[in-house]
Every structure is written in structure tokens, then in C-alpha cells.
Design a protein around this motif. Sequence first.
Motif, PDB file in Angstrom:
ATOM      1  N   PRO A   1       7.301   8.202  -0.791  1.00 35.42           N
ATOM      2  CA  PRO A   1       8.418   7.918   0.109  1.00 35.42           C
ATOM      3  C   PRO A   1       8.262   6.655   0.950  1.00 35.42           C
ATOM      4  O   PRO A   1       9.204   6.244   1.622  1.00 35.42           O
ATOM      5  CB  PRO A   1       8.458   9.157   1.011  1.00 35.42           C
ATOM      6  CG  PRO A   1       7.024   9.576   1.110  1.00 35.42           C
ATOM      7  CD  PRO A   1       6.436   9.273  -0.263  1.00 35.42           C
ATOM      8  N   VAL A   2       7.068   6.030   0.923  1.00 39.26           N
ATOM      9  CA  VAL A   2       6.840   4.875   1.796  1.00 39.26           C
ATOM     10  C   VAL A   2       5.801   3.937   1.182  1.00 39.26           C
ATOM     11  O   VAL A   2       4.850   4.372   0.538  1.00 39.26           O
ATOM     12  CB  VAL A   2       6.400   5.330   3.221  1.00 39.26           C
ATOM     13  CG1 VAL A   2       5.089   6.100   3.184  1.00 39.26           C
ATOM     14  CG2 VAL A   2       6.338   4.163   4.189  1.00 39.26           C
ATOM     15  N   GLU A   3       6.036   2.639   1.383  1.00 39.36           N
ATOM     16  CA  GLU A   3       5.096   1.590   0.973  1.00 39.36           C
ATOM     17  C   GLU A   3       5.142   0.515   2.040  1.00 39.36           C
ATOM     18  O   GLU A   3       6.201   0.251   2.630  1.00 39.36           O
ATOM     19  CB  GLU A   3       5.484   0.996  -0.378  1.00 39.36           C
ATOM     20  CG  GLU A   3       4.561  -0.126  -0.833  1.00 39.36           C
ATOM     21  CD  GLU A   3       4.861  -0.630  -2.236  1.00 39.36           C
ATOM     22  OE1 GLU A   3       4.143  -1.541  -2.694  1.00 39.36           O
ATOM     23  OE2 GLU A   3       5.808  -0.125  -2.883  1.00 39.36           O
TER      24      GLU A   3
ATOM     25  N   VAL B   1      14.846   1.721   0.061  1.00 43.24           N
ATOM     26  CA  VAL B   1      14.867   1.372  -1.363  1.00 43.24           C
ATOM     27  C   VAL B   1      15.154   2.637  -2.168  1.00 43.24           C
ATOM     28  O   VAL B   1      14.972   3.753  -1.685  1.00 43.24           O
ATOM     29  CB  VAL B   1      13.531   0.738  -1.808  1.00 43.24           C
ATOM     30  CG1 VAL B   1      13.286  -0.581  -1.083  1.00 43.24           C
ATOM     31  CG2 VAL B   1      12.370   1.682  -1.573  1.00 43.24           C
ATOM     32  N   SER B   2      15.573   2.454  -3.410  1.00 46.05           N
ATOM     33  CA  SER B   2      15.934   3.620  -4.215  1.00 46.05           C
ATOM     34  C   SER B   2      14.713   4.359  -4.766  1.00 46.05           C
ATOM     35  O   SER B   2      14.782   5.562  -4.998  1.00 46.05           O
ATOM     36  CB  SER B   2      16.863   3.210  -5.359  1.00 46.05           C
ATOM     37  OG  SER B   2      16.208   2.328  -6.236  1.00 46.05           O
ATOM     38  N   ALA B   3      13.613   3.665  -4.981  1.00 45.18           N
ATOM     39  CA  ALA B   3      12.417   4.310  -5.525  1.00 45.18           C
ATOM     40  C   ALA B   3      11.195   3.447  -5.254  1.00 45.18           C
ATOM     41  O   ALA B   3      11.305   2.235  -5.068  1.00 45.18           O
ATOM     42  CB  ALA B   3      12.571   4.524  -7.027  1.00 45.18           C
ATOM     43  N   LEU B   4      10.031   4.097  -5.240  1.00 49.57           N
ATOM     44  CA  LEU B   4       8.750   3.423  -5.056  1.00 49.57           C
ATOM     45  C   LEU B   4       7.769   3.940  -6.105  1.00 49.57           C
ATOM     46  O   LEU B   4       7.973   5.015  -6.680  1.00 49.57           O
ATOM     47  CB  LEU B   4       8.211   3.668  -3.645  1.00 49.57           C
ATOM     48  CG  LEU B   4       8.993   2.995  -2.517  1.00 49.57           C
ATOM     49  CD1 LEU B   4       8.591   3.555  -1.164  1.00 49.57           C
ATOM     50  CD2 LEU B   4       8.790   1.489  -2.564  1.00 49.57           C
TER      51      LEU B   4
ATOM     52  N   GLN C   1       0.857  -1.183   0.000  1.00 48.44           N
ATOM     53  CA  GLN C   1       0.000   0.000   0.000  1.00 48.44           C
ATOM     54  C   GLN C   1       0.890   1.228   0.000  1.00 48.44           C
ATOM     55  O   GLN C   1       1.853   1.310   0.763  1.00 48.44           O
ATOM     56  CB  GLN C   1      -0.899   0.015   1.246  1.00 48.44           C
ATOM     57  CG  GLN C   1      -1.920  -1.101   1.273  1.00 48.44           C
ATOM     58  CD  GLN C   1      -2.944  -0.947   0.168  1.00 48.44           C
ATOM     59  OE1 GLN C   1      -3.522   0.126  -0.033  1.00 48.44           O
ATOM     60  NE2 GLN C   1      -3.170  -2.019  -0.572  1.00 48.44           N
ATOM     61  N   ILE C   2       0.566   2.167  -0.882  1.00 49.31           N
ATOM     62  CA  ILE C   2       1.268   3.435  -0.911  1.00 49.31           C
ATOM     63  C   ILE C   2       0.286   4.523  -0.478  1.00 49.31           C
ATOM     64  O   ILE C   2      -0.917   4.260  -0.362  1.00 49.31           O
ATOM     65  CB  ILE C   2       1.897   3.708  -2.297  1.00 49.31           C
ATOM     66  CG1 ILE C   2       0.847   3.776  -3.397  1.00 49.31           C
ATOM     67  CG2 ILE C   2       2.963   2.653  -2.612  1.00 49.31           C
ATOM     68  CD1 ILE C   2       1.402   4.171  -4.772  1.00 49.31           C
ATOM     69  N   PRO C   3       0.747   5.749  -0.243  1.00 47.09           N
ATOM     70  CA  PRO C   3      -0.140   6.785   0.301  1.00 47.09           C
ATOM     71  C   PRO C   3      -1.079   7.418  -0.721  1.00 47.09           C
ATOM     72  O   PRO C   3      -1.111   8.631  -0.913  1.00 47.09           O
ATOM     73  CB  PRO C   3       0.837   7.800   0.893  1.00 47.09           C
ATOM     74  CG  PRO C   3       2.084   7.636   0.109  1.00 47.09           C
ATOM     75  CD  PRO C   3       2.142   6.175  -0.233  1.00 47.09           C
ATOM     76  N   LEU C   4      -1.868   6.575  -1.366  1.00 52.51           N
ATOM     77  CA  LEU C   4      -2.898   7.078  -2.278  1.00 52.51           C
ATOM     78  C   LEU C   4      -4.200   7.262  -1.510  1.00 52.51           C
ATOM     79  O   LEU C   4      -4.569   6.413  -0.693  1.00 52.51           O
ATOM     80  CB  LEU C   4      -3.139   6.101  -3.424  1.00 52.51           C
ATOM     81  CG  LEU C   4      -2.014   5.893  -4.427  1.00 52.51           C
ATOM     82  CD1 LEU C   4      -2.414   4.841  -5.454  1.00 52.51           C
ATOM     83  CD2 LEU C   4      -1.644   7.194  -5.110  1.00 52.51           C
ATOM     84  N   VAL C   5      -4.893   8.334  -1.794  1.00 53.22           N
ATOM     85  CA  VAL C   5      -6.219   8.560  -1.242  1.00 53.22           C
ATOM     86  C   VAL C   5      -7.182   7.732  -2.095  1.00 53.22           C
ATOM     87  O   VAL C   5      -7.227   7.920  -3.321  1.00 53.22           O
ATOM     88  CB  VAL C   5      -6.586  10.056  -1.282  1.00 53.22           C
ATOM     89  CG1 VAL C   5      -8.008  10.281  -0.792  1.00 53.22           C
ATOM     90  CG2 VAL C   5      -5.579  10.870  -0.480  1.00 53.22           C
TER      91      VAL C   5
ATOM     92  N   TYR D   1       8.852  -0.235   3.330  1.00 53.74           N
ATOM     93  CA  TYR D   1       9.857   0.213   2.370  1.00 53.74           C
ATOM     94  C   TYR D   1       9.851   1.734   2.362  1.00 53.74           C
ATOM     95  O   TYR D   1       8.789   2.345   2.204  1.00 53.74           O
ATOM     96  CB  TYR D   1       9.540  -0.329   0.975  1.00 53.74           C
ATOM     97  CG  TYR D   1       9.349  -1.826   0.982  1.00 53.74           C
ATOM     98  CD1 TYR D   1      10.439  -2.682   0.996  1.00 53.74           C
ATOM     99  CD2 TYR D   1       8.072  -2.376   1.015  1.00 53.74           C
ATOM    100  CE1 TYR D   1      10.259  -4.064   1.032  1.00 53.74           C
ATOM    101  CE2 TYR D   1       7.884  -3.749   1.055  1.00 53.74           C
ATOM    102  CZ  TYR D   1       8.982  -4.583   1.062  1.00 53.74           C
ATOM    103  OH  TYR D   1       8.800  -5.944   1.107  1.00 53.74           O
ATOM    104  N   MET D   2      11.026   2.334   2.560  1.00 51.07           N
ATOM    105  CA  MET D   2      11.163   3.792   2.583  1.00 51.07           C
ATOM    106  C   MET D   2      12.283   4.208   1.641  1.00 51.07           C
ATOM    107  O   MET D   2      13.278   3.495   1.518  1.00 51.07           O
ATOM    108  CB  MET D   2      11.514   4.273   3.986  1.00 51.07           C
ATOM    109  CG  MET D   2      10.445   4.031   5.021  1.00 51.07           C
ATOM    110  SD  MET D   2      11.019   4.458   6.683  1.00 51.07           S
ATOM    111  CE  MET D   2      11.738   2.886   7.167  1.00 51.07           C
ATOM    112  N   THR D   3      12.119   5.359   1.038  1.00 45.53           N
ATOM    113  CA  THR D   3      13.191   5.863   0.174  1.00 45.53           C
ATOM    114  C   THR D   3      14.256   6.594   0.985  1.00 45.53           C
ATOM    115  O   THR D   3      15.305   6.935   0.451  1.00 45.53           O
ATOM    116  CB  THR D   3      12.633   6.796  -0.917  1.00 45.53           C
ATOM    117  OG1 THR D   3      11.894   7.855  -0.299  1.00 45.53           O
ATOM    118  CG2 THR D   3      11.745   6.020  -1.882  1.00 45.53           C
ATOM    119  N   ASP D   4      13.992   6.825   2.279  1.00 46.80           N
ATOM    120  CA  ASP D   4      14.965   7.482   3.149  1.00 46.80           C
ATOM    121  C   ASP D   4      14.827   6.899   4.551  1.00 46.80           C
ATOM    122  O   ASP D   4      13.869   7.189   5.261  1.00 46.80           O
ATOM    123  CB  ASP D   4      14.725   8.992   3.166  1.00 46.80           C
ATOM    124  CG  ASP D   4      15.769   9.755   3.963  1.00 46.80           C
ATOM    125  OD1 ASP D   4      16.600   9.118   4.653  1.00 46.80           O
ATOM    126  OD2 ASP D   4      15.747  10.993   3.886  1.00 46.80           O
TER     127      ASP D   4
END
Length: 128
Positions: free
Chosen positions: A118-120, A110-113, A34-38, A80-83
Motif C-alpha cells: 500500500p505504500v512506497e 497510485v493505482s498499484a505498487l 522502498q516498500i515494506p519488505l522485511v 506513493y500510496m494506493t489509498d
Amino acid sequence: MTNKSIIQTENAPRAIGTYSQAVKAGDTVYISGQIPLVPETMEVVSGDFAANTRQVFDNLRAVCEAAGGELKDIVKVNIYMTDLSNFATVNEIMATYFQEPYPARAAVEVSALPKGVPVEMEAVMVLS
């Protein structure tokens, strides 16, 4: 497997690829990343990393509920975070969504999502 069922809810973002929001096999539910999509707009939530993280937990909760469970039924979370410097923020927010005993967890940089977020998070839930 005859006891496999697909979990789908409009209260979480619809799949943006060739996957299901979750799959239930027996008493175990495998929740896709899940990513931060509304859910209503399918747009990334506005705000900082904390707002993004809360949206991801809200999306996880919606999928859990659609499968007949709750966040407390999650036994494993992969984050999973990009930072990875945002690790403390994740811990702080996670403590508002979960109570002890906490699920097992991995946190990985991780390098990208997808969609540049920035988070999954993905999770495994066991229903009793």
C-alpha cells in the motif's frame, strides 16, 4: 561521472529489479523506492497500513545509514500510496521519524505498487 558510487546494505531490502538501493553522486544520495519488505526475509511486513509505513521508514533509515547519513539529512521524500485516505497516518508516523525542519515532500495516490503493497517511498539525501 567519476564521483558516483553505489550504496548497498543488508539492513534494507535488496533490489528486486534493475536498480540500486541508492546512488551517491557527490554529496547527494538518491534513494530508490522502498516498500515494506522485511530485509531478512524479503517478505512484506505483516500488519496494517501503519506497520507497512513504519517498515518503509526503517528501510529508508537503513539506506541512509549505509550511505553515511541519517534520516534528518533527507531533503526530499516522495510518498506513493494506493489509498490517499491513509495520508493522516503517514503524517502521524513521519512525525516520529523526522523533526522540524521537515524535508520537502510529495504524496501521491497510485493505482498499484510492487508486490501489492500500500505504500512506497523514495528520497534524496544531502550529506554535509
